[in-house]
Design a protein around this motif. Structure first.
Motif, mmCIF file in Angstrom:
data_model
loop_
_atom_site.group_PDB
_atom_site.id
_atom_site.type_symbol
_atom_site.label_atom_id
_atom_site.label_comp_id
_atom_site.label_asym_id
_atom_site.label_seq_id
_atom_site.Cartn_x
_atom_site.Cartn_y
_atom_site.Cartn_z
ATOM 1 N N ALA A 56 41.039 41.139 38.495
ATOM 2 C CA ALA A 56 39.684 40.723 38.860
ATOM 3 C C ALA A 56 39.678 40.031 40.217
ATOM 4 C CB ALA A 56 39.109 39.807 37.788
ATOM 5 N N ILE A 57 40.631 39.179 40.446
ATOM 6 C CA ILE A 57 40.706 38.491 41.743
ATOM 7 C C ILE A 57 41.005 39.501 42.854
ATOM 8 C CG2 ILE A 57 42.033 36.834 43.109
ATOM 9 C CD1 ILE A 57 42.266 35.177 40.488
ATOM 10 N N GLY A 58 41.911 40.438 42.560
ATOM 11 C CA GLY A 58 42.193 41.496 43.544
ATOM 12 C C GLY A 58 40.972 42.346 43.825
ATOM 13 N N GLY A 59 40.219 42.676 42.777
ATOM 14 C CA GLY A 59 38.987 43.448 42.982
ATOM 15 C C GLY A 59 37.957 42.678 43.780
ATOM 16 N N ALA A 60 37.852 41.384 43.521
ATOM 17 C CA ALA A 60 36.907 40.563 44.280
ATOM 18 C C ALA A 60 37.318 40.479 45.746
ATOM 19 C CB ALA A 60 36.825 39.168 43.681
ATOM 20 N N LEU A 61 38.604 40.344 45.993
ATOM 21 C CA LEU A 61 39.084 40.313 47.378
ATOM 22 C C LEU A 61 38.866 41.652 48.067
ATOM 23 C CD1 LEU A 61 42.392 38.253 46.992
ATOM 24 C CD2 LEU A 61 40.241 37.523 48.042
ATOM 25 N N ALA A 62 39.097 42.741 47.339
ATOM 26 C CA ALA A 62 38.871 44.065 47.919
ATOM 27 C C ALA A 62 37.396 44.273 48.221
ATOM 28 C CB ALA A 62 39.379 45.144 46.963
ATOM 29 N N ALA A 63 36.526 43.830 47.319
ATOM 30 C CA ALA A 63 35.083 43.964 47.566
ATOM 31 C C ALA A 63 34.678 43.162 48.799
ATOM 32 C CB ALA A 63 34.302 43.500 46.340
ATOM 33 N N ALA A 64 35.208 41.966 48.933
ATOM 34 C CA ALA A 64 34.890 41.144 50.101
ATOM 35 C C ALA A 64 35.450 41.780 51.375
ATOM 36 C CB ALA A 64 35.449 39.743 49.923
ATOM 37 N N PHE A 65 36.639 42.369 51.290
ATOM 38 C CA PHE A 65 37.276 42.992 52.455
ATOM 39 C C PHE A 65 36.478 44.201 52.940
ATOM 40 C CE2 PHE A 65 40.371 46.029 54.230
ATOM 41 C CZ PHE A 65 40.821 45.272 55.297
ATOM 42 N N TRP A 70 28.353 39.066 48.637
ATOM 43 C CA TRP A 70 29.136 38.037 47.948
ATOM 44 C C TRP A 70 28.858 38.026 46.451
ATOM 45 C CZ3 TRP A 70 26.871 34.158 45.224
ATOM 46 C CH2 TRP A 70 25.502 33.923 45.444
ATOM 47 N N GLN A 71 27.688 38.512 46.033
ATOM 48 C CA GLN A 71 27.352 38.533 44.620
ATOM 49 C C GLN A 71 28.287 39.463 43.840
ATOM 50 O OE1 GLN A 71 25.092 38.995 47.063
ATOM 51 N NE2 GLN A 71 23.424 37.534 46.775
ATOM 52 N N VAL A 72 28.739 40.518 44.487
ATOM 53 C CA VAL A 72 29.663 41.455 43.837
ATOM 54 C C VAL A 72 30.992 40.749 43.559
ATOM 55 C CG1 VAL A 72 30.946 43.610 44.117
ATOM 56 C CG2 VAL A 72 28.566 43.465 44.884
ATOM 57 N N SER A 73 31.508 40.039 44.551
ATOM 58 C CA SER A 73 32.760 39.298 44.363
ATOM 59 C C SER A 73 32.609 38.241 43.286
ATOM 60 C CB SER A 73 33.196 38.643 45.669
ATOM 61 O OG SER A 73 33.517 39.616 46.622
ATOM 62 N N ALA A 74 31.477 37.559 43.290
ATOM 63 C CA ALA A 74 31.249 36.515 42.282
ATOM 64 C C ALA A 74 31.172 37.132 40.889
ATOM 65 C CB ALA A 74 29.974 35.750 42.599
ATOM 66 N N ALA A 75 30.531 38.282 40.758
ATOM 67 C CA ALA A 75 30.424 38.939 39.455
ATOM 68 C C ALA A 75 31.791 39.406 38.966
ATOM 69 C CB ALA A 75 29.462 40.122 39.546
ATOM 70 N N ILE A 76 32.607 39.921 39.863
ATOM 71 C CA ILE A 76 33.943 40.396 39.474
ATOM 72 C C ILE A 76 34.814 39.223 39.031
ATOM 73 C CG2 ILE A 76 36.056 41.486 40.309
ATOM 74 C CD1 ILE A 76 34.300 43.280 42.069
ATOM 75 N N LYS A 77 34.747 38.104 39.729
ATOM 76 C CA LYS A 77 35.549 36.938 39.358
ATOM 77 C C LYS A 77 35.003 36.229 38.125
ATOM 78 C CE LYS A 77 35.411 34.959 43.338
ATOM 79 N NZ LYS A 77 35.533 33.987 44.413
ATOM 80 N N GLY A 78 33.749 36.462 37.796
ATOM 81 C CA GLY A 78 33.133 35.788 36.657
ATOM 82 C C GLY A 78 33.759 36.162 35.324
ATOM 83 N N LEU A 79 34.266 37.383 35.185
ATOM 84 C CA LEU A 79 34.863 37.829 33.924
ATOM 85 C C LEU A 79 36.077 36.986 33.522
ATOM 86 C CD1 LEU A 79 35.002 39.931 31.621
ATOM 87 C CD2 LEU A 79 36.448 41.281 33.137
ATOM 88 N N PRO A 80 37.090 36.842 34.361
ATOM 89 C CA PRO A 80 38.222 36.019 33.913
ATOM 90 C C PRO A 80 37.880 34.537 33.794
ATOM 91 C CG PRO A 80 38.589 36.779 36.152
ATOM 92 C CD PRO A 80 37.364 37.479 35.644
ATOM 93 N N ILE A 81 36.971 34.070 34.615
ATOM 94 C CA ILE A 81 36.588 32.661 34.519
ATOM 95 C C ILE A 81 35.884 32.405 33.191
ATOM 96 C CG2 ILE A 81 35.070 30.885 35.484
ATOM 97 C CD1 ILE A 81 35.792 32.022 38.258
ATOM 98 N N ALA A 82 35.007 33.317 32.793
ATOM 99 C CA ALA A 82 34.325 33.177 31.501
ATOM 100 C C ALA A 82 35.330 33.226 30.350
ATOM 101 C CB ALA A 82 33.279 34.267 31.337
ATOM 102 N N GLY A 83 36.319 34.096 30.457
ATOM 103 C CA GLY A 83 37.352 34.174 29.422
ATOM 104 C C GLY A 83 38.160 32.898 29.328
#
Length: 90
Positions: A56-65, A70-83
Motif C-alpha cells: 500500500a505504501i509502495g502504491g501510494a508512492l507510485a501514485a504520487a510519483f 493526493w487523494q489517491v495516495s491518501a486512499a491507498i494508504k488508508g487501508l493499512p492504517i485502518a487495519g
C-alpha cells in the motif's frame, strides 16, 4: 483364591493408572499442538499485514510519483492504517 483376586485387582489398578497417564499425556500433547498452531497463525497474520502495508505504501508512492492527486495516495494508504487501528482496538 483371595490372593489371586488381590493380584488381579492390582493388575487392573496398574493398567488403569497407565491408561490415565497416557490419556493425560495425549491431552497435553494436543494442547501443545494447539498453542503452536495458534502461534503460527499469529505470525502469518503479522507477516500478511506487513506485506499489505508495504504494498500500500509502495502504491501510494507510485501514485504520487506518476502525478496522481493526493487523494489517491491518501486512499491507498488508508487501508493499512485502518487495519492497524482496528487491530489495536481489540
Amino acid at each position: 483364591m483371595a490372593e489371586e483376586d488381590l493380584r488381579h485387582r492390582r493388575e487392573l489398578e496398574h493398567k488403569s493408572r497407565e491408561a490415565e497417564i497416557a490419556l493425560r499425556q495425549a491431552a497435553q500433547d494436543l494442547e501443545q499442538r494447539k498453542l503452536t498452531e495458534y502461534y503460527r497463525m499469529g505470525q502469518f497474520g503479522q507477516m500478511a499485514g506487513i506485506a499489505v502495508s508495504i504494498f500500500a505504501i509502495g502504491g501510494a508512492l507510485a501514485a504520487a510519483f506518476y502525478g496522481a492527486p493526493w487523494q489517491v495516495s491518501a486512499a491507498i494508504k488508508g487501508l493499512p492504517i485502518a487495519g492497524i487501528v482496528l487491530s489495536l482496538r481489540s
